[in-house]
Design a protein around this motif. Sequence first.
Motif, PDB file in Angstrom:
ATOM      1  N   ALA A   1       5.733   3.963   6.843  1.00 15.58           N
ATOM      2  CA  ALA A   1       6.776   4.746   6.171  1.00 15.58           C
ATOM      3  C   ALA A   1       8.099   4.661   6.927  1.00 15.58           C
ATOM      4  O   ALA A   1       9.166   4.517   6.318  1.00 15.58           O
ATOM      5  N   GLN A   2       8.047   4.740   8.246  1.00 17.95           N
ATOM      6  CA  GLN A   2       9.280   4.687   9.034  1.00 17.95           C
ATOM      7  C   GLN A   2       9.968   3.338   8.877  1.00 17.95           C
ATOM      8  O   GLN A   2      11.205   3.273   8.762  1.00 17.95           O
ATOM      9  N   GLY A   3       9.188   2.256   8.889  1.00 20.12           N
ATOM     10  CA  GLY A   3       9.785   0.939   8.722  1.00 20.12           C
ATOM     11  C   GLY A   3      10.412   0.757   7.355  1.00 20.12           C
ATOM     12  O   GLY A   3      11.516   0.199   7.229  1.00 20.12           O
ATOM     13  N   HIS A   4       9.730   1.215   6.317  1.00 21.04           N
ATOM     14  CA  HIS A   4      10.300   1.136   4.975  1.00 21.04           C
ATOM     15  C   HIS A   4      11.572   1.971   4.872  1.00 21.04           C
ATOM     16  O   HIS A   4      12.540   1.567   4.212  1.00 21.04           O
ATOM     17  N   ALA A   5      11.572   3.135   5.508  1.00 19.57           N
ATOM     18  CA  ALA A   5      12.757   3.999   5.451  1.00 19.57           C
ATOM     19  C   ALA A   5      13.951   3.329   6.115  1.00 19.57           C
ATOM     20  O   ALA A   5      15.075   3.350   5.580  1.00 19.57           O
ATOM     21  N   ALA A   6      13.742   2.726   7.287  1.00 24.08           N
ATOM     22  CA  ALA A   6      14.837   2.048   7.979  1.00 24.08           C
ATOM     23  C   ALA A   6      15.342   0.868   7.166  1.00 24.08           C
ATOM     24  O   ALA A   6      16.556   0.622   7.078  1.00 24.08           O
ATOM     25  N   LEU A   7      14.424   0.122   6.561  1.00 23.77           N
ATOM     26  CA  LEU A   7      14.830  -1.031   5.754  1.00 23.77           C
ATOM     27  C   LEU A   7      15.600  -0.580   4.519  1.00 23.77           C
ATOM     28  O   LEU A   7      16.634  -1.159   4.172  1.00 23.77           O
ATOM     29  N   ALA A   8      15.113   0.453   3.855  1.00 23.54           N
ATOM     30  CA  ALA A   8      15.788   0.953   2.661  1.00 23.54           C
ATOM     31  C   ALA A   8      17.211   1.403   2.986  1.00 23.54           C
ATOM     32  O   ALA A   8      18.130   1.212   2.177  1.00 23.54           O
ATOM     33  N   ALA A   9      17.388   1.988   4.169  1.00 25.36           N
ATOM     34  CA  ALA A   9      18.721   2.461   4.559  1.00 25.36           C
ATOM     35  C   ALA A   9      19.673   1.319   4.883  1.00 25.36           C
ATOM     36  O   ALA A   9      20.889   1.482   4.807  1.00 25.36           O
TER      37      ALA A   9
ATOM     38  N   ALA B   1      11.276   6.594   2.436  1.00 28.23           N
ATOM     39  CA  ALA B   1      10.770   5.227   2.585  1.00 28.23           C
ATOM     40  C   ALA B   1      10.851   4.410   1.310  1.00 28.23           C
ATOM     41  O   ALA B   1      10.679   3.187   1.361  1.00 28.23           O
ATOM     42  N   ALA B   2      11.050   5.047   0.167  1.00 27.45           N
ATOM     43  CA  ALA B   2      11.033   4.319  -1.102  1.00 27.45           C
ATOM     44  C   ALA B   2      12.249   4.696  -1.936  1.00 27.45           C
ATOM     45  O   ALA B   2      12.500   5.881  -2.184  1.00 27.45           O
TER      46      ALA B   2
END
Length: 395
Positions: free
Chosen positions: A258-266, A292-293
């Motif tokens: 979740a943390q990785g997806h959140a950073a990527l989404a940002a 994250a999404a």
Amino acid sequence: MARNAPPAPTPRDTAVNAPHSAPDAIRRIRLSSVRLPLAVPVSDAKVLTGRQRPMTEVALLFAEMATEDGHEGLGFSYSKRAGGPGQFAHAEEVAPDLLGEDPSDIGRLWTKLVWSGASVGRSGLATQAIAAFDVALWDLKARRAGLPLAKLLGAHRDSVRCYNTSGGFLHTPLDQVLDNASAALEAGIGGVKIKVGHPDRREDLRRLTAVREHLGEDAALMADANQQWDRPTARRMGRALEEFGLVWLEEPLDAYDAQGHAALAASLDTPVATGEMLVSVAEHAELIRTGAADVLQPDAPRIGGITPFLKLAALAEHQHLPLAPHFAMEIHLHLAAAYPYEPWVEHFDWLEPLFEERMEIRDGRMLVPRRPGLGVTLSGRAREWTVAERELGHA
């Protein structure tokens, strides 16, 4: 009128004082384990990296219910590659707890079934087996009301944007991917998703470039990495894919990162979509909490059915998140139609041989059936592909 006679009852008095009719009750449940063969073995990024073998079939668990008053309902869950026999076995164990119950009490019955198998958990295979019962109960309720399920839930629209996935897998040669994409749009489907995640990222860029040039700049195009990349690779690929104007980039990282997806989404302009592999409302709540999404992709059979899906949809609505439910369009079309913000639904033709009916598609959208319930009935082929069956209750 006699002087001391009581006043004639009003309609309201009659309704209040009328004897209550006995509630309906579930009298029969039929469970079927079905093995649906795929015409061509299917490969995504997880196959290319050796994590999984090509997929050759889909295992489905069907639950058919009938009540004392003659109402019927159909529900299903599914698994890919493994898990079908386990779902069927768990469903066999907990199904007797539904016999004699009022089918209207869907929330209570979901909880009862969860606690019937609580020692194996409240997510994963256990609740995926329960999902078949839960969907059948909602189908029964809508059929009894004479309404499509979307209308019973409270529809916001009569059709939903749809996109095709089944034509863009990594095992498919590029020329065929292009032909499949054209065929999808010509059939009225509103968008196309292709798989990425080749060991050589240049191959992903080559295929995406060809698809974008083939379809034109205005066509809705999505890309799905199926959890293939680590965080640095996802950042590099995410930046490289910005030029394609994707509707979303799907599962660039491990489903539980979740943390990785959140950073990527940002960090990206391209929306990040994820959620299909999660198996509970709680896991999706963590995606929502962490941001994250940009697009949430729940799967009703995977998280336990329609009852938990509606809880999750309320959480997503509160955060103004778009939904794009994963797979099982026969179920998700209704749930997407009842979601306030304009969603997408995934078109997969894999399950079509299992049902007598077909989803109608027009002008980029999938139309909600006017038939009551889910609007589908099992086909003769589904019966032919049945590998295990159990009937409980009385005919």
